[in-house]
Write an enzyme that holds these catalytic residues in place. Structure first.
Site, mmCIF file in Angstrom:
data_model
loop_
_atom_site.group_PDB
_atom_site.id
_atom_site.type_symbol
_atom_site.label_atom_id
_atom_site.label_comp_id
_atom_site.label_asym_id
_atom_site.label_seq_id
_atom_site.Cartn_x
_atom_site.Cartn_y
_atom_site.Cartn_z
ATOM 1 N N ALA A 55 0.801 -1.233 0.000
ATOM 2 C CA ALA A 55 0.000 0.000 0.000
ATOM 3 C C ALA A 55 0.834 1.284 0.000
ATOM 4 O O ALA A 55 0.645 2.146 -0.873
ATOM 5 C CB ALA A 55 -0.978 -0.041 1.182
ATOM 6 N N ARG A 88 -4.700 -0.066 -8.855
ATOM 7 C CA ARG A 88 -4.892 -1.067 -7.794
ATOM 8 C C ARG A 88 -5.929 -0.455 -6.847
ATOM 9 O O ARG A 88 -5.621 0.428 -6.055
ATOM 10 C CB ARG A 88 -3.561 -1.354 -7.079
ATOM 11 C CG ARG A 88 -2.512 -1.876 -8.042
ATOM 12 C CD ARG A 88 -1.809 -3.145 -7.688
ATOM 13 N NE ARG A 88 -2.417 -4.082 -6.821
ATOM 14 C CZ ARG A 88 -1.743 -4.748 -5.874
ATOM 15 N NH1 ARG A 88 -0.468 -4.509 -5.683
ATOM 16 N NH2 ARG A 88 -2.345 -5.651 -5.132
ATOM 17 N N GLN A 202 3.858 -13.534 -1.686
ATOM 18 C CA GLN A 202 4.684 -12.404 -1.219
ATOM 19 C C GLN A 202 5.417 -12.750 0.084
ATOM 20 O O GLN A 202 6.491 -12.218 0.349
ATOM 21 C CB GLN A 202 3.814 -11.157 -0.987
ATOM 22 C CG GLN A 202 3.251 -10.547 -2.257
ATOM 23 C CD GLN A 202 1.842 -11.028 -2.534
ATOM 24 O OE1 GLN A 202 1.500 -12.174 -2.265
ATOM 25 N NE2 GLN A 202 1.009 -10.167 -3.085
ATOM 26 N N ASP A 243 -4.046 -2.557 3.838
ATOM 27 C CA ASP A 243 -4.231 -1.740 2.628
ATOM 28 C C ASP A 243 -5.277 -0.657 2.829
ATOM 29 O O ASP A 243 -5.337 0.312 2.074
ATOM 30 C CB ASP A 243 -4.628 -2.623 1.451
ATOM 31 C CG ASP A 243 -3.449 -3.483 1.057
ATOM 32 O OD1 ASP A 243 -3.233 -4.515 1.720
ATOM 33 O OD2 ASP A 243 -2.729 -3.094 0.137
ATOM 34 N N ASN A 253 -6.801 -6.322 4.291
ATOM 35 C CA ASN A 253 -5.404 -6.700 4.005
ATOM 36 C C ASN A 253 -5.405 -7.894 3.065
ATOM 37 O O ASN A 253 -6.466 -8.418 2.672
ATOM 38 C CB ASN A 253 -4.662 -6.995 5.314
ATOM 39 C CG ASN A 253 -3.156 -7.126 5.114
ATOM 40 O OD1 ASN A 253 -2.552 -6.271 4.451
ATOM 41 N ND2 ASN A 253 -2.542 -8.164 5.631
ATOM 42 N N LYS A 254 -4.227 -8.346 2.725
ATOM 43 C CA LYS A 254 -4.055 -9.464 1.793
ATOM 44 C C LYS A 254 -4.960 -10.637 2.143
ATOM 45 O O LYS A 254 -5.133 -10.968 3.314
ATOM 46 C CB LYS A 254 -2.574 -9.881 1.839
ATOM 47 C CG LYS A 254 -2.166 -11.032 0.954
ATOM 48 C CD LYS A 254 -2.527 -10.850 -0.489
ATOM 49 C CE LYS A 254 -2.039 -9.537 -1.057
ATOM 50 N NZ LYS A 254 -2.699 -9.170 -2.321
HETATM 51 O O1 MRU Z 1 -1.027 -7.238 -3.314
HETATM 52 P P1 MRU Z 1 0.066 -6.609 -2.516
HETATM 53 O O2 MRU Z 1 1.329 -7.389 -2.514
HETATM 54 O O3 MRU Z 1 0.273 -5.153 -2.883
HETATM 55 O O4 MRU Z 1 -0.509 -6.639 -1.044
HETATM 56 C C1 MRU Z 1 0.255 -6.127 0.016
HETATM 57 C C2 MRU Z 1 -0.413 -6.271 1.314
HETATM 58 O O5 MRU Z 1 -1.499 -6.774 1.443
HETATM 59 C C3 MRU Z 1 0.309 -5.673 2.483
HETATM 60 O O6 MRU Z 1 0.054 -6.407 3.646
HETATM 61 C C4 MRU Z 1 -0.209 -4.256 2.692
HETATM 62 O O7 MRU Z 1 -0.128 -3.526 1.500
HETATM 63 C C5 MRU Z 1 0.524 -3.530 3.731
HETATM 64 S S1 MRU Z 1 2.147 -3.145 3.219
HETATM 65 C C6 MRU Z 1 2.973 -2.241 4.316
#
Ligand code: MRU
Length: 362
Positions: A55, A88, A202, A243, A253-254
């Site tokens: 994010a 996004r 990730q 996010d 979040n993810k």
């Molecule tokens: O799809 P991504 O890799 O952008 O998702 C990232 C996440 O979900 C992280 O946990 C979130 O962005 C926080 S990052 C400090």
């Protein structure tokens, strides 16, 4: 972040060459490659295909994208904002950064608008780095307290994390991992359980890579093992990034964060989200109201990529093309499952009363 003895940020501008550079995260963990973003189109592509992700970093990259557009065409502000907006959709930091860029640049004359945009992007990057470091400081106090309160003294504090909320997801330090880096630097013995984080992995590809660079002890687990780890008393705390957080403290979040928080609650493991205040969306009143949840391509689920036995990069199909696939990228954890929110101003409750005073006035 330190990589092979050298300091890097995830994105930066080189004044000598006037180049915007990124660590290309699609190449990690097998290759560490720096890439130049020369145009707005390249910045948009980098966000879309996730050469940069996380994010805070999405927001800062968008700010540099605005600069690249205005360097080419000083009249191109509105078009740049339109192209970047929504690439996004879930991470609110993209909208947050673009809103600020629009306000900063709206009345700037054509002959100085690109210089001003660059100054804005650099300032945003510096502020993000400082903010994440402060998140780390506040969170490390929390980890120290948990470690000192451990009944099995002398054993490392066991932290479970999901996805990548490290330096790679921000400009530097990260959010959840900043807490871990700062605690480790204080000498608190730690072991981190890293969720693989299907389908883009990730956790496996990026978080493990960052923890290895920093020399923090960790083990990779498949996402579905997290509940087992907690039920066996092998995790003292869960920390993730976010996010978007609602004004009521619900944490988007993810994908996979929600079941993690459910398992944490059932096993009395505290669950914290670490994030900059820019991730709180005060226009999102609570999870009862819908927000855009990004749905990504089926190929992320059906295909796997990596290094083959011959050392060459390979992509393989894991599942039949005949089955329908839905690839939801984010989920929402209700505030009632969240023990607290670690911000640059300290740890606050995941509720309206605690979050409201954090609202930025600008
Ligand atoms: O799809 P991504 O890799 O952008 O998702 C990232 C996440 O979900 C992280 O946990 C979130 O962005 C926080 S990052 C400090």
């Amino acid at each position: 972040m330190r990589v092979e003895g050298k300091e890097y940020r995830s994105i930066w501008h080189e004044p000598a060459t006037d180049q915007v550079r990124i660590i290309d995260q699609t190449r990690l963990p097998h290759h560490f490659e720096i890439r130049t973003l020369a145009t707005l189109a390249e910045a948009c592509e980098a966000i879309r295909v996730m050469r940069v992700r996380g994010a805070p970093l999405i927001g800062v990259t968008a700010a540099f994208g605005v600069y690249l557009a205005l360097r080419e065409n000083p009249a191109g502000l509105a078009d740049a904002l339109a192209q970047l907006q929504g690439i996004r959709p879930t991470a609110v930091n993209l909208r947050w950064a673009l809103d600020r860029a629009a306000r900063t640049l709206a009345r700037e004359p054509a002959d100085s608008i690109a210089t001003r945009a660059l100054r804005f992007a650099n300032k945003l990057a510096d502020a993000d780095s400082a903010c994440c470091e402060a998140i780390g400081e506040h969170g490390s106090v929390l980890l120290e307290r948990l470690w000192r309160g451990k009944t099995r003294r002398g054993h490392p504090l066991q932290v479970l994390t999901h996805c990548n909320a490290g330096a790679l997801a921000a400009v530097d330090w990260g959010t959840a991992l900043a807490v871990i880096f700062k605690a480790a630097a204080k000498g608190i013995p730690l072991h981190v359980w890293v969720d693989e984080t299907r389908p883009r992995n990730q956790g496996a590809a990026l978080t493990c890579w960052e923890l290895r660079q920093a020399g923090v002890e960790h083990s990779l687990i498949v996402d579905s093992a997290a509940g087992h780890v907690m039920s066996r008393g092998m995790a003292d705390v869960c920390i993730t990034g976010s996010d978007r957080v609602s004004a009521a403290g619900d944490v988007c979040n993810k994908i996979g964060t929600y079941p993690l928080a459910l398992a944490a609650k059932d096993n009395q493991v505290p669950f914290y989200a670490a994030l900059p205040l820019s991730t709180i969306d005060f226009d999102w009143s609570s999870m009862a109201a819908p927000i855009p949840i990004e749905e990504r391509g089926a190929g992320e689920v059906s295909m796997a990529s990596g290094i083959g036995a011959d050392g060459e990069e390979a992509e393989v199909r894991q599942y039949p093309e005949s089955s329908a696939i839905r690839n939801f990228a984010f989920d929402i954890t209700p505030a009632r499952l969240v023990s607290g929110i670690i911000t640059e101003r300290g740890v606050v409750g995941a509720n309206r009363e605690s979050l409201l005073p954090c609202r930025e006035r600008d």
